[in-house]
Design a protein around this motif. Structure first.
Motif, PDB file in Angstrom:
ATOM      1  N   PRO A 179       0.803  -1.236   0.000  1.00 16.66           N
ATOM      2  CA  PRO A 179       0.000   0.000   0.000  1.00 16.66           C
ATOM      3  C   PRO A 179       0.829   1.276   0.000  1.00 16.66           C
ATOM      4  O   PRO A 179       0.484   2.253  -0.657  1.00 16.66           O
ATOM      5  CB  PRO A 179      -0.846  -0.121   1.275  1.00 16.66           C
ATOM      6  N   TYR A 229       0.713   3.999  -3.241  1.00 15.84           N
ATOM      7  CA  TYR A 229       0.363   5.388  -2.948  1.00 15.84           C
ATOM      8  C   TYR A 229       1.499   6.336  -3.371  1.00 15.84           C
ATOM      9  O   TYR A 229       1.269   7.390  -3.975  1.00 15.84           O
ATOM     10  CB  TYR A 229       0.071   5.541  -1.458  1.00 15.84           C
ATOM     11  N   TYR A 263      -7.049  -1.768   1.813  1.00 18.96           N
ATOM     12  CA  TYR A 263      -6.486  -0.497   2.252  1.00 18.96           C
ATOM     13  C   TYR A 263      -7.376   0.658   1.814  1.00 18.96           C
ATOM     14  O   TYR A 263      -7.963   0.608   0.729  1.00 18.96           O
ATOM     15  CB  TYR A 263      -5.070  -0.334   1.668  1.00 18.96           C
ATOM     16  N   VAL A 295      -6.710  -1.953 -11.489  1.00 21.74           N
ATOM     17  CA  VAL A 295      -7.403  -1.621 -10.251  1.00 21.74           C
ATOM     18  C   VAL A 295      -8.913  -1.739 -10.445  1.00 21.74           C
ATOM     19  O   VAL A 295      -9.644  -2.253  -9.584  1.00 21.74           O
ATOM     20  CB  VAL A 295      -7.038  -0.196  -9.780  1.00 21.74           C
ATOM     21  N   VAL A 342      -7.533   3.784  -1.995  1.00 20.39           N
ATOM     22  CA  VAL A 342      -7.764   3.448  -3.395  1.00 20.39           C
ATOM     23  C   VAL A 342      -8.430   4.595  -4.146  1.00 20.39           C
ATOM     24  O   VAL A 342      -8.162   4.823  -5.329  1.00 20.39           O
ATOM     25  CB  VAL A 342      -8.606   2.155  -3.511  1.00 20.39           C
ATOM     26  N   SER A 380     -10.188  -5.228 -10.193  1.00 19.51           N
ATOM     27  CA  SER A 380     -10.125  -5.791  -8.842  1.00 19.51           C
ATOM     28  C   SER A 380     -11.110  -5.133  -7.891  1.00 19.51           C
ATOM     29  O   SER A 380     -11.589  -5.769  -6.943  1.00 19.51           O
ATOM     30  CB  SER A 380      -8.701  -5.634  -8.284  1.00 19.51           C
ATOM     31  N   CYS A 381     -11.395  -3.855  -8.106  1.00 21.56           N
ATOM     32  CA  CYS A 381     -12.248  -3.087  -7.173  1.00 21.56           C
ATOM     33  C   CYS A 381     -13.448  -2.535  -7.946  1.00 21.56           C
ATOM     34  O   CYS A 381     -13.452  -1.379  -8.372  1.00 21.56           O
ATOM     35  CB  CYS A 381     -11.455  -1.947  -6.543  1.00 21.56           C
ATOM     36  N   LEU A 407       1.155  -3.628  -9.490  1.00 21.58           N
ATOM     37  CA  LEU A 407      -0.259  -4.019  -9.567  1.00 21.58           C
ATOM     38  C   LEU A 407      -0.440  -5.351 -10.285  1.00 21.58           C
ATOM     39  O   LEU A 407      -1.318  -6.146  -9.942  1.00 21.58           O
ATOM     40  CB  LEU A 407      -1.051  -2.928 -10.276  1.00 21.58           C
ATOM     41  N   GLN A 431      -5.785   0.927  -0.617  1.00 18.44           N
ATOM     42  CA  GLN A 431      -6.036   1.156  -1.990  1.00 18.44           C
ATOM     43  C   GLN A 431      -6.041   2.573  -2.233  1.00 18.44           C
ATOM     44  O   GLN A 431      -6.414   3.326  -2.941  1.00 18.44           O
ATOM     45  CB  GLN A 431      -7.231   0.611  -2.609  1.00 18.44           C
ATOM     46  N   LEU A 455      -5.748  -5.207  -2.635  1.00 21.75           N
ATOM     47  CA  LEU A 455      -6.124  -3.832  -2.973  1.00 21.75           C
ATOM     48  C   LEU A 455      -7.307  -3.357  -2.137  1.00 21.75           C
ATOM     49  O   LEU A 455      -7.413  -2.185  -1.788  1.00 21.75           O
ATOM     50  CB  LEU A 455      -6.488  -3.744  -4.459  1.00 21.75           C
ATOM     51  N   LEU A 456      -8.214  -4.293  -1.815  1.00 19.97           N
ATOM     52  CA  LEU A 456      -9.431  -3.928  -1.083  1.00 19.97           C
ATOM     53  C   LEU A 456      -9.180  -3.727   0.407  1.00 19.97           C
ATOM     54  O   LEU A 456     -10.024  -3.192   1.121  1.00 19.97           O
ATOM     55  CB  LEU A 456     -10.493  -5.014  -1.279  1.00 19.97           C
TER      56      LEU A 456
END
Length: 571
Positions: free
Chosen positions: A483, A487, A523, A556, A526, A559-560, A512, A524, A520-521
């Motif tokens: 993470p 970022y 934290y 991303v 996002v 995945s999200c 990634l 992300q 990814l889910l």
């Protein structure tokens, strides 16, 4: 074969070589060696090659006569140069035995009368080739060996240097024959070489280095070898401090050759020799060329199987010092990027590098620039070879210390850049050892994240380049600190330098692509990451960057799904 050269040229060469008039040969020399006669050089070379092919015996006799009989130094010099070019070892077997005997007798008389050291230096090559071919054919020339032994002990500096140069050029066949025939004379030669190594004449000293190395098989006795090596090391330091650097360069090159030729003989002395080379390389008063030459001795040992145990036993402090030498090259010779998009503070400030005019760039690389590039590449080469020589455990401990205490936290951007370069090179070889070393990964990652926002563009670029490499060190960082990195990559997408933005995007995509969707889910941040990627996609400045970031955005999004639905309208 007879038709290789025209019959007319064959006839002309025979006429000139048989004539007592030397005017044509003088003209030939002029065409060969006079800079103002370069337009005739090709024709002169053809003439000489025709002589060698069709009349080798006449050519050898004619050139030898001019060398030994001409009253003019330029003529003797040119005759010697021509003889070296046509290679007397190829011509000598073409002579009849009677002619060989006459030339042998005449050669010794000539050597005692020659006044020019320059001509004698050329003559040494002629004689060494002749002696070597004689001994290769299982014959002997005892008179010349006696003459060389006498000359190497002579008070005449010219003859001493000459004899040493001959000894330094004898071929292996001749050395073996000498070894069989000298027996009790080896100690005499040993004493002569010791005296020459301590001579006040640097030309004699350098010639003695080459002679010792070439005939080292004669001095395999431990005591004899020890005394010669000690004298060589004392002499090389004297040459470094007392004369022109060219003398040191020639002498030290012979030491490097000795390491490769006789590693078993040198093994007991290797640790001392490493220290000697290190002291030279660390000396601030020496040139980069001298520093590099000194380190070539270390690299020669690093490549030898016989030196593995010696290098493994070197104390940690000495290994640190060894690594600091090439690191100095990385700091001194890193070139500041003169790219229009580069900036030193991340906010568009000009780095001030001189790019030169367009005309200057089109003409090709500046010699000074090539020198800098060469010195920098040599530093990289040293790091790689030292790493292989010392192995993962020792190297990683050294690198950890260097990065923590010297480089990554330095106020000098070149030091920080060198630190990232060191980390990158070592990571390629020893990622496993780096990851397993306590606190190494954690401490280094903290510093890398800081360098992502460094004040100098080249440091930022080097840091992102490292994190785009498919190595275990980067993959471990990806798993443990994912993470924070994603970022940090997203922040860099708005960097003031296009190269940095592109490299950050590439590193981000690599991360990634190798990350499980669930991670990814967890934290992300996002939303923040997606916003920054979306902004970068809309940036029209760099098409390659626009493509890389879009690929990352899609990863991303896949995945999200919930977050992706919110941002897809922005595309």
């Amino acid at each position: 074969m007879e038709s290789e050269f025209p019959l007319e040229l064959q006839s002309e060469t025979f006429k000139i070589l048989s004539s007592n008039d030397d005017t044509s040969m003088e003209t030939l020399f002029s065409h060969l060696y006079d800079p103002q006669q370069q337009q005739n050089r090709s024709q002169a070379l053809t003439f000489l090659q025709c002589c060698k092919h069709h009349h080798p015996d006449l050519l050898m006799i004619k050139l030898f006569f001019l060398l030994t009989s001409s009253p003019e130094i330029p003529t003797r010099t040119n005759a010697a140069r021509a003889l070296v070019f046509v290679q007397p070892n190829e011509l000598w077997p073409k002579l009849r035995p009677q002619a060989q005997s006459r030339l042998q007798a005449h050669f010794i008389n000539y050597l005692t009368e020659e006044t020019s050291i320059h001509v004698l230096r050329l003559a040494s090559t002629i004689l060494s080739q002749t002696v070597s071919v004689i001994y290769k054919s299982q014959r002997h020339w005892n008179e010349i060996i006696d003459f060389l032994f006498s000359s190497v002990n002579s008070n005449d500096e010219k003859l001493r240097e000459f004899s040493l140069l001959v000894f330094s050029s004898l071929t292996n066949d001749c050395r073996i024959s000498l070894l069989k025939s000298l027996n009790d004379r080896v100690r005499v030669l040993h004493s002569s070489f010791l005296a020459s190594l301590t001579s006040r004449n640097p030309d004699v000293q350098v010639a003695s280095f080459a002679a010792v190395v070439n005939l080292i098989c004669l001095f395999s006795d431990n005591q004899l070898f020890h005394e010669l090596l000690r004298a060589m090391m004392v002499a090389v330091f004297a040459l470094l401090h007392g004369f022109e650097r060219s003398y040191f360069k020639s002498a030290f090159a012979e030491l490097v050759k000795l390491v490769s030729a006789e590693p078993l003989l040198l093994k007991p002395y290797m640790s001392d020799m490493v220290l000697d080379a290190l002291q030279i390389a660390e000396n601030c008063g020496v040139t980069e060329e001298t520093r590099r030459l000194a380190f070539e001795l270390v690299l020669a040992m690093a490549e030898l199987k016989e030196s593995e145990q010696v290098l493994a036993s070197l104390p940690h402090e000495m290994v640190v010092r060894l690594f600091l030498v090439p690191m100095k090259s990385l700091v001194l010779y890193v070139k500041e990027d003169g790219n229009d998009n580069s900036n030193c503070d991340g906010n568009g400030a000009d780095c001030g590098a001189d790019r030169g005019t367009e005309d200057e760039r089109e003409k090709g690389a500046d010699p000074e620039t090539e020198k800098v590039d060469d010195a920098y590449e040599f530093g990289i080469k040293c790091l790689k070879k030292l790493s292989v020589a010392f192995g993962g455990t020792k190297v990683v401990a050294v690198v950890h210390e260097l990065l923590k205490n010297y480089y990554l936290d330095s106020t000098d951007w070149k030091m920080r850049h060198a630190g990232i370069t060191l980390l990158t090179e070592i990571s390629k070889e020893f990622s496993d050892a780096m990851v397993l070393r306590e606190k190494f990964l954690e401490e280094t990652i903290i510093r890398i994240l800081k360098l992502f926002q460094d004040s100098h563009v080249q440091v930022r670029l080097a840091a992102f380049t490292l994190m785009d490499m498919p190595i275990i060190f980067v993959q471990s960082a990806q798993i443990l600190y994912h993470p924070r990195f994603v970022y940090a990559f997203s922040i860099a997408l708005s960097d003031g330098d296009n190269k940095v933005k592109e490299q950050a995007a590439s590193a981000m995509l690599y991360f990634l692509q190798n990350t499980l969707p669930e991670s990814l889910l967890l934290y992300q941040n996002v939303d923040t990451v997606m916003n920054r990627m979306l902004s970068s996609i809309h940036d029209k400045g760099n098409a390659k960057q626009r493509r890389i970031v879009l690929s990352a955005f899609n990863l991303v999004a896949q995945s999200c799904h919930e977050v992706a639905h919110k941002f897809q309208r922005g595309l």
